[in-house]
Design a protein around this motif. Structure first.
Motif, PDB file in Angstrom:
ATOM      1  N   CYS A  23       0.722  -1.222   0.094  1.00 13.97           N
ATOM      2  CA  CYS A  23       0.085  -0.071  -0.067  1.00 13.97           C
ATOM      3  C   CYS A  23       0.981   1.199   0.258  1.00 13.97           C
ATOM      4  O   CYS A  23       1.950   1.265   0.466  1.00 13.97           O
ATOM      5  CB  CYS A  23      -1.076   0.098   1.292  1.00 13.97           C
ATOM      6  SG  CYS A  23      -1.945   1.460   1.509  1.00 13.97           S
ATOM      7  N   CYS A  25       0.779   3.509   1.986  1.00 14.26           N
ATOM      8  CA  CYS A  25       1.054   3.810   3.616  1.00 14.26           C
ATOM      9  C   CYS A  25       2.311   3.155   4.024  1.00 14.26           C
ATOM     10  O   CYS A  25       2.586   3.333   5.129  1.00 14.26           O
ATOM     11  CB  CYS A  25      -0.166   3.615   4.210  1.00 14.26           C
ATOM     12  SG  CYS A  25      -0.626   1.702   4.537  1.00 14.26           S
ATOM     13  N   THR A  27       2.354  -0.161   4.067  1.00 17.94           N
ATOM     14  CA  THR A  27       1.982  -1.417   4.746  1.00 17.94           C
ATOM     15  C   THR A  27       2.161  -2.682   3.453  1.00 17.94           C
ATOM     16  O   THR A  27       1.760  -2.422   2.518  1.00 17.94           O
ATOM     17  CB  THR A  27       0.403  -1.392   5.199  1.00 17.94           C
ATOM     18  OG1 THR A  27       0.274  -0.463   6.290  1.00 17.94           O
ATOM     19  CG2 THR A  27      -0.104  -2.952   5.728  1.00 17.94           C
ATOM     20  N   CYS A  36      -5.788  -2.529   1.737  1.00  9.17           N
ATOM     21  CA  CYS A  36      -4.788  -2.308   2.703  1.00  9.17           C
ATOM     22  C   CYS A  36      -5.599  -2.514   4.162  1.00  9.17           C
ATOM     23  O   CYS A  36      -6.498  -1.770   4.364  1.00  9.17           O
ATOM     24  CB  CYS A  36      -4.123  -1.019   2.993  1.00  9.17           C
ATOM     25  SG  CYS A  36      -3.159  -0.958   4.216  1.00  9.17           S
ATOM     26  N   CYS A  39      -5.016   0.919   6.198  1.00 12.64           N
ATOM     27  CA  CYS A  39      -5.862   2.179   5.725  1.00 12.64           C
ATOM     28  C   CYS A  39      -6.820   1.929   4.831  1.00 12.64           C
ATOM     29  O   CYS A  39      -7.788   3.036   4.528  1.00 12.64           O
ATOM     30  CB  CYS A  39      -4.648   3.081   5.178  1.00 12.64           C
ATOM     31  SG  CYS A  39      -4.257   2.847   3.505  1.00 12.64           S
TER      32      CYS A  39
HETATM   33 ZN   LIG Z   1      -2.532   1.263   3.610  1.00 10.63          ZN
END
Ligand SMILES: [Zn+2]
Lengths: 150, 375
Positions: A23, A25, A27, A36, A39
């Motif tokens: 992801c 973010c 992850t 994800c 998020c």
């Molecule tokens: Zn994420």
């Protein structure tokens, strides 16, 4: 001089790689997920080296229907801290330790971790490849026989 | 916020029972209504995990209301897996706090022993992430993975962990409602068969039938709902931040303590979710009742025994009282009420004013903390 490309063995990924997803973010999950877990954002395909360290494990003596006892299950930490649940080989349970390095490989779509030495892993690899070649040869033989039927 | 008070409590015997689910729920409900001196609650909230599969009962809230002769009383059902009883309590208390009801009957139960153990395990495994379930992960399997990680992180021996079921069976032997009312020894625990290594049979709760009930009211009564909180976490174990603590309990506790205006030091008696007995130590640490890795010390020192500084699971816990999954979260609250009122018979702890109940849903993906106080 250009360096020769490293083999998988030299790159430290003796048993190949595991499909994963990443992801924006940061992850990473394995197996891959469309969204994800942290998020909810979209995840892009990724791969992780199929080696890790046993975080914890159990040997299940009362497994659910469809599984044989004893069933070893471990949570293995892959590169970057990604946790991955997979099966172990019942004959290796004596070698399990938290923190132990393991290789992971898929058999029929199910992932197994293995505490084997490198030499054992290479031997297993060649044996499996031999079995696969034998399977291909037998399929070809039967096709050949069928094609010769009057 | 207006006050929320516990006016009455009730609980059936737990164990392998003949009575059907509705009769168990009604027995606990009648006890609680009688105890409260309230005949007609404004609201009925039912907590069960999976009556559809365990007993074939569905739309349980109106079914139960009719069974109780209260077909026209507003009724609904709440489900959060193995913490459904605590969730039902939260929903009813929220309705009182919000002014939607002046009195509410909360009743929670489960009837599980009508099915063979593998089938029960299969139904319980629906609380597990589908990917992990595909690998044969069961509740005991994942609990064993957590237990091994926790024991390793804090250098605990099987002998240390075995003291938890020994303590809880000792308490259960003093509880006439408990599924198991016999004491056991460390040797019994360590000699019992491995279910999911390192967890042995005597470290895993039984499959039980039973029901519990409380009546809540907005009118002042001796026992008050001081704090409530819920915390959630990933269902998948592989997505959890920690394997040696449960974030869902920590968050639930933080919210409950904030609402109560109290900290862990105020807690004098606790019922915690020991479906897998090593979790008792993890829960104590997540609740702030012990520092990380130090709960075992309280256990070894006898601090969590009935006569200790902070009795934990005086009822016998899920291990000895039994675990009819939907009922357990509410049965814990009933036990705390009895302890605060001084009505716990031969398992009564020393006089206490503040008690806590902690309930785990799934493998700690939807947890509840409830704090009760006697004013
Ligand atoms: Zn994420």
């Amino acid at each position: 001089m250009e360096e020769a490309p490293k083999t998988q063995e030299e790159a430290g990924t003796p048993a190949g790689s595991i499909p994963a997803s990443r992801c924006a973010c940061g992850t990473v999950t394995a197996p891959p997920a469309p969204h994800c877990p942290e998020c909810g954002g979209p995840m892009a395909p990724d791969t992780l080296p199929a080696v890790g360290e046993i975080l914890s494990y159990t040997i299940l003596h009362s497994p659910p229907a469809g599984f044989a006892a004893p069933l070893p299950i471990a949570l293995v930490e892959l590169v970057g801290g990604v946790k991955f649940l997979c099966h172990g080989h019942a004959e290796q349970v004596g070698r399990y330790r938290i923190g132990r390095q393991v290789a992971i490989e898929a058999v029929d779509g199910i992932y197994y971790f293995s505490t084997m030495t490198l030499r054992e892993r290479i031997a297993l690899f060649w044996r499996r490849r031999g079995e696969a070649e034998e399977k291909v040869r037998s399929v070809l033989r039967s096709v050949f026989r069928r094609s010769r039927r009057p | 916020m207006p006050g929320i008070y516990v006016a009455g409590v009730g609980c059936t015997r737990f164990g392998r029972l003949e009575a059907p689910l509705l009769a168990l729920l009604a027995e606990a409900a009648q006890q609680a209504l009688t105890d409260a001196g309230i005949e007609e609650p404004d609201l009925i909230v039912v907590g069960t995990m999976n009556p559809e599969e365990f007993t074939g009962d569905g739309t349980l809230a109106p079914l139960f209301a009719s069974f109780l002769g209260r077909a026209h009383t507003p009724a609904f059902r709440v489900e959060t897996g193995t913490s459904s009883g605590a969730a039902a309590f939260f929903a009813a208390a929220s309705a009182i706090a919000g002014g939607f009801a002046r009195t509410a009957l909360v009743v929670a139960g489960e009837k599980m022993t009508g099915l063979a153990t593998p089938r029960v395990a299969e139904i319980l495994s629906r609380m597990i992430d589908p990917t992990e379930r595909r690998y044969g992960a069961t509740m005991p399997a994942l609990a064993a993975i957590v237990t091994r990680a926790y024991a390793r992180a804090h250098h605990l021996d099987p002998e240390d962990l075995a003291l938890i079921p020994v303590k809880n069976h000792r308490n259960g032997a003093r509880n006439p409602l408990a599924h198991f009312q016999a004491e056991i020894t460390v040797e019994d625990v360590l000699g019992s068969r491995l279910i999911a290594d390192p967890l042995r049979l005597y470290e895993v709760c039984p499959i039980s039938d039973g029901a519990a009930a409380t009546v809540l009211t907005a009118e002042r009564r001796p026992v008050r709902v001081a704090g409530m909180g819920q915390g959630s976490d990933h269902v998948a174990l592989r997505h959890r931040r920690s394997l040696t603590s449960f974030r869902a309990t920590q968050e639930a506790a933080r919210r409950a303590y904030a609402m109560a205006g109290l900290g862990p030091k105020a807690i004098q008696v606790a019922e915690v979710h020991d479906a897998f007995t090593p979790f008792e130590l993890i829960n104590m640490e997540d609740l702030g009742l012990a520092e990380a890795g130090k709960a075992v010390r309280a256990l070894l020192n006898g601090e969590t025994a009935l006569e200790g500084r902070l009795p934990v699971n005086p009822s016998g816990g899920l291990k000895a009282r039994g675990h009819p999954v939907g009922a357990s979260g509410l049965a814990q609250i009933v036990e705390i009420v009895w302890q605060l009122r001084g009505q716990a018979g031969s398992r009564q702890v020393r006089e206490s004013r503040v008690g806590l109940a902690q309930s785990i849903g799934g493998l700690s993906s939807v947890n509840w903390v409830t704090i009760l106080a006697r004013d």
